[in-house]
Design a protein around this motif. Structure first.
Motif, PDB file in Angstrom:
ATOM      1  N   LYS A 163      63.046 -19.208  84.194  1.00  0.00           N
ATOM      2  CA  LYS A 163      62.689 -17.910  84.775  1.00  0.00           C
ATOM      3  C   LYS A 163      62.591 -16.832  83.702  1.00  0.00           C
ATOM      4  N   ALA A 164      63.556 -16.853  82.770  1.00  0.00           N
ATOM      5  CA  ALA A 164      63.558 -15.854  81.699  1.00  0.00           C
ATOM      6  C   ALA A 164      62.346 -16.028  80.790  1.00  0.00           C
ATOM      7  N   GLU A 165      62.066 -17.273  80.395  1.00  0.00           N
ATOM      8  CA  GLU A 165      60.953 -17.526  79.479  1.00  0.00           C
ATOM      9  C   GLU A 165      59.600 -17.266  80.151  1.00  0.00           C
ATOM     10  N   ILE A 221      71.346 -24.136  83.811  1.00  0.00           N
ATOM     11  CA  ILE A 221      70.906 -23.433  82.609  1.00  0.00           C
ATOM     12  C   ILE A 221      69.391 -23.509  82.478  1.00  0.00           C
ATOM     13  N   TYR A 222      68.850 -24.701  82.740  1.00  0.00           N
ATOM     14  CA  TYR A 222      67.395 -24.901  82.641  1.00  0.00           C
ATOM     15  C   TYR A 222      66.629 -23.958  83.564  1.00  0.00           C
ATOM     16  N   LYS A 223      67.082 -23.868  84.814  1.00  0.00           N
ATOM     17  CA  LYS A 223      66.368 -23.034  85.792  1.00  0.00           C
ATOM     18  C   LYS A 223      66.379 -21.557  85.406  1.00  0.00           C
ATOM     19  N   ILE A 224      67.556 -21.085  84.920  1.00  0.00           N
ATOM     20  CA  ILE A 224      67.651 -19.671  84.539  1.00  0.00           C
ATOM     21  C   ILE A 224      66.769 -19.376  83.334  1.00  0.00           C
ATOM     22  N   PHE A 225      66.792 -20.273  82.337  1.00  0.00           N
ATOM     23  CA  PHE A 225      65.992 -20.029  81.138  1.00  0.00           C
ATOM     24  C   PHE A 225      64.496 -20.162  81.420  1.00  0.00           C
ATOM     25  N   ASN A 249      71.437 -12.557  81.011  1.00  0.00           N
ATOM     26  CA  ASN A 249      72.841 -12.229  81.285  1.00  0.00           C
ATOM     27  C   ASN A 249      73.508 -13.284  82.155  1.00  0.00           C
ATOM     28  N   ALA A 250      72.714 -13.876  83.046  1.00  0.00           N
ATOM     29  CA  ALA A 250      73.258 -14.895  83.955  1.00  0.00           C
ATOM     30  C   ALA A 250      73.345 -16.271  83.299  1.00  0.00           C
ATOM     31  N   ALA A 251      72.610 -16.475  82.192  1.00  0.00           N
ATOM     32  CA  ALA A 251      72.513 -17.812  81.608  1.00  0.00           C
ATOM     33  C   ALA A 251      73.764 -18.224  80.843  1.00  0.00           C
ATOM     34  N   PHE A 252      74.326 -17.308  80.055  1.00  0.00           N
ATOM     35  CA  PHE A 252      75.379 -17.718  79.122  1.00  0.00           C
ATOM     36  C   PHE A 252      76.691 -18.137  79.794  1.00  0.00           C
ATOM     37  N   PRO A 253      77.108 -17.505  80.895  1.00  0.00           N
ATOM     38  CA  PRO A 253      78.302 -18.040  81.569  1.00  0.00           C
ATOM     39  C   PRO A 253      78.121 -19.481  82.053  1.00  0.00           C
ATOM     40  N   LYS A 254      76.865 -19.880  82.276  1.00  0.00           N
ATOM     41  CA  LYS A 254      76.603 -21.252  82.711  1.00  0.00           C
ATOM     42  C   LYS A 254      76.912 -22.268  81.612  1.00  0.00           C
ATOM     43  N   TYR A 255      76.856 -21.810  80.345  1.00  0.00           N
ATOM     44  CA  TYR A 255      77.218 -22.705  79.250  1.00  0.00           C
ATOM     45  C   TYR A 255      78.679 -23.124  79.349  1.00  0.00           C
ATOM     46  N   ASP A 256      79.520 -22.223  79.874  1.00  0.00           N
ATOM     47  CA  ASP A 256      80.940 -22.560  80.064  1.00  0.00           C
ATOM     48  C   ASP A 256      81.079 -23.753  80.994  1.00  0.00           C
ATOM     49  N   ALA A 294      63.561  -9.754  82.189  1.00  0.00           N
ATOM     50  CA  ALA A 294      64.127 -10.888  81.457  1.00  0.00           C
ATOM     51  C   ALA A 294      65.637 -10.715  81.235  1.00  0.00           C
ATOM     52  N   THR A 295      66.076  -9.462  81.134  1.00  0.00           N
ATOM     53  CA  THR A 295      67.476  -9.175  80.819  1.00  0.00           C
ATOM     54  C   THR A 295      68.438  -9.796  81.830  1.00  0.00           C
ATOM     55  N   LYS A 296      68.149  -9.623  83.110  1.00  0.00           N
ATOM     56  CA  LYS A 296      69.078 -10.109  84.138  1.00  0.00           C
ATOM     57  C   LYS A 296      69.213 -11.637  84.095  1.00  0.00           C
ATOM     58  N   TYR A 297      68.126 -12.333  83.718  1.00  0.00           N
ATOM     59  CA  TYR A 297      68.196 -13.793  83.630  1.00  0.00           C
ATOM     60  C   TYR A 297      69.042 -14.235  82.442  1.00  0.00           C
TER      61      TYR A 297
END
Length: 466
Positions: free
Chosen positions: A229-231, A223-227, A180-187, A175-178
């Motif tokens: 995968k994480a969830e 963002i949706y796709k990454i979260f 980590n990749a999610a928050f830069p997408k908020y930018d 879950a960690t790698k997902y």
């Protein structure tokens, strides 16, 4: 990183210390209740002490409830205060940035750090204060009580604990790698919103609404796709937890029943078996809480690193040790000035500039778009520092002046006009905090703006937006 963040706890240290202390008290009361319950089952009904033991259980429950409430209250206060201090510290530090410091970060990135990233850190800090103290203490106490009652059955917990810890570690790792990749997408998402809102007139003039909608949708979908995968990965927590819990309950019930029946209640009593089942649920549920805390820490780590980047960034424009506060005259000289925005690549946009402007002279600098006219002017109030050479104002290098004093004396009108939320009068006072109403009106008359302002209902006190 932790040291930098910890500095912002400040006046909320007491609340941060009180929260885990109350959580420990709550755990201790929770551990006492199953032990007393076993006493009621095994002895209370037969001896008539049920009221006495029951009263102690009620007192323990009330104390535990009070401790839990106070832990929640102090935890909320500490985490909300910590988040407030983080936002203030970042915003205050951003105000000290030079233009070159600002160039390192996107506007959308700064907004994300002040909002989403701080919220992630706030939620995690509250979980750390409450659960990171509660869960380990609860686990240790429950294990000690279990081994005190029956070491043989307690080993079932221990084996389940090890197996579950390994499985949860794998889940958290994936879950960690997902996260980590999610928050830069908020930018990217915030950038899309910011550009669309600030340039809404251009968007509508060129009928580009559909294009902007598509761009926003793509950013949102990333963002949706990454979260998702994480969830999906984190979702394995629940079934794994349930399988472990039910397996432990079955094993404890089977082994415990055999021990009660085989020894006639000598090795284990019915009440103690009930206590062991309670401790089983406590141990495994707290382990699950810990796993969720680790997931939140993983999410907050990426956010923390982005926040610390802002807090650690220092302005590359600083006052000298003994700054000059008075500017003698308005003479300006450029002496062999070179300037480039990138210090590393040495790509210069101004080369070998030699220019003298005497006080009272009017000079026009003409050139095409992108010919560095603005870059040249921005060196005078020291919005940027020269790469090589000197800019002289009033017979002194601009680097010798106090920055605030220099900029107070060098008036600069930017080519892009900005109105801030507030009254017309408040906007006009950006040039001089201490300007009187009469001075404001006189300047507006000189600028041919007074007649226009007088048409508003509240005149100079009219409220305007950005």
């Amino acid at each position: 990183m932790i040291k930098t963040l910890a500095k912002q706890i400040k006046e909320f240290k007491a609340a941060s210390i009180a929260t885990p202390l109350f959580m420990i008290l709550e755990v201790l009361m929770e551990m006492i209740i199953p032990y007393l319950m076993a006493s009621i089952i095994d002895k209370g009904v037969n001896t008539g002490d049920i009221h006495k033991v029951g009263g102690i259980m009620v007192v323990a429950a009330v104390i535990g409830l009070f401790a839990g409430m106070m832990g929640g209250r102090f935890g909320a206060k500490a985490s909300a205060g910590f988040a407030r201090n983080l936002r203030e510290a970042m915003f205050n530090n951003i105000q000290t940035f030079s233009f070159s410091n600002i160039d390192k970060f996107s506007t959308a990135g700064l907004v994300t750090r002040l909002t989403t990233d701080v919220t992630n850190v706030q939620n995690t800090y509250q979980m750390l204060l409450r659960m990171c103290m509660r869960a380990p203490v609860s686990l240790i106490c429950a294990m000690i009580m279990s081994f005190t009652i029956s070491p043989r059955i307690a080993f079932i917990y221990l084996i389940a604990l090890v197996i579950l810890s390994c499985i949860l570690a794998v889940i958290i790792g994936h879950a960690t790698k997902y996260f980590n990749a999610a928050f830069p997408k908020y930018d990217e998402l915030n950038a899309s919103v910011q550009e669309n809102v600030s340039a809404i007139r251009v968007v509508k003039a060129y009928v580009r609404e559909d294009y902007e909608k598509k761009k926003f949708k793509n950013a949102s979908n990333n963002i949706y796709k990454i979260f998702v995968k994480a969830e999906k990965t984190v979702a394995y927590n629940n079934p794994v937890m349930q399988i472990t819990v039910y397996t432990c309950i079955l094993l404890i019930s089977w082994v415990g029943a055999k021990m009660i029946a085989g020894s006639g209640g000598v090795l284990l009593t019915t009440g103690k078996l009930m206590s062991l089942l309670s401790y089983c649920m406590t141990i495994l549920m707290n382990l699950m809480m810990l796993s969720m805390v680790f997931v939140m820490i993983t999410m907050a780590r990426a956010s923390s690193e982005r926040i610390v980047e802002i807090l650690d960034e220092k302005s590359d424009l600083t006052n000298p040790e003994n700054p000059v506060y008075e500017i003698k005259n308005g003479d300006i000289s450029f002496r062999n000035v070179n300037f480039g925005y990138s210090k590393k690549k040495r790509k210069l946009c101004l080369k070998n500039i030699i220019l003298d402007i005497k006080s009272g002279e009017t000079v026009g600098i003409i050139g095409g778009t992108g010919s560095s006219k603005s870059s040249l002017v921005q060196l005078i109030p020291r919005l940027y520092d020269t790469t090589d050479g000197e800019v002289i104002v009033g017979d002194r290098n601009v680097k010798e002046y106090d920055i605030e004093s220099l900029r107070d004396e060098v008036a600069m009108v930017l080519q892009k006009n900005v109105l801030f939320s507030g009254t017309i009068k408040e906007n006009l006072r950006w040039g001089n905090d201490h300007a009187t109403d009469e001075e404001i009106e006189r300047v507006c008359k000189l600028a041919q703006a007074d007649e226009f302002i007088q048409t508003f209902p509240d005149k100079y006190d009219t409220y305007i937006e950005q």
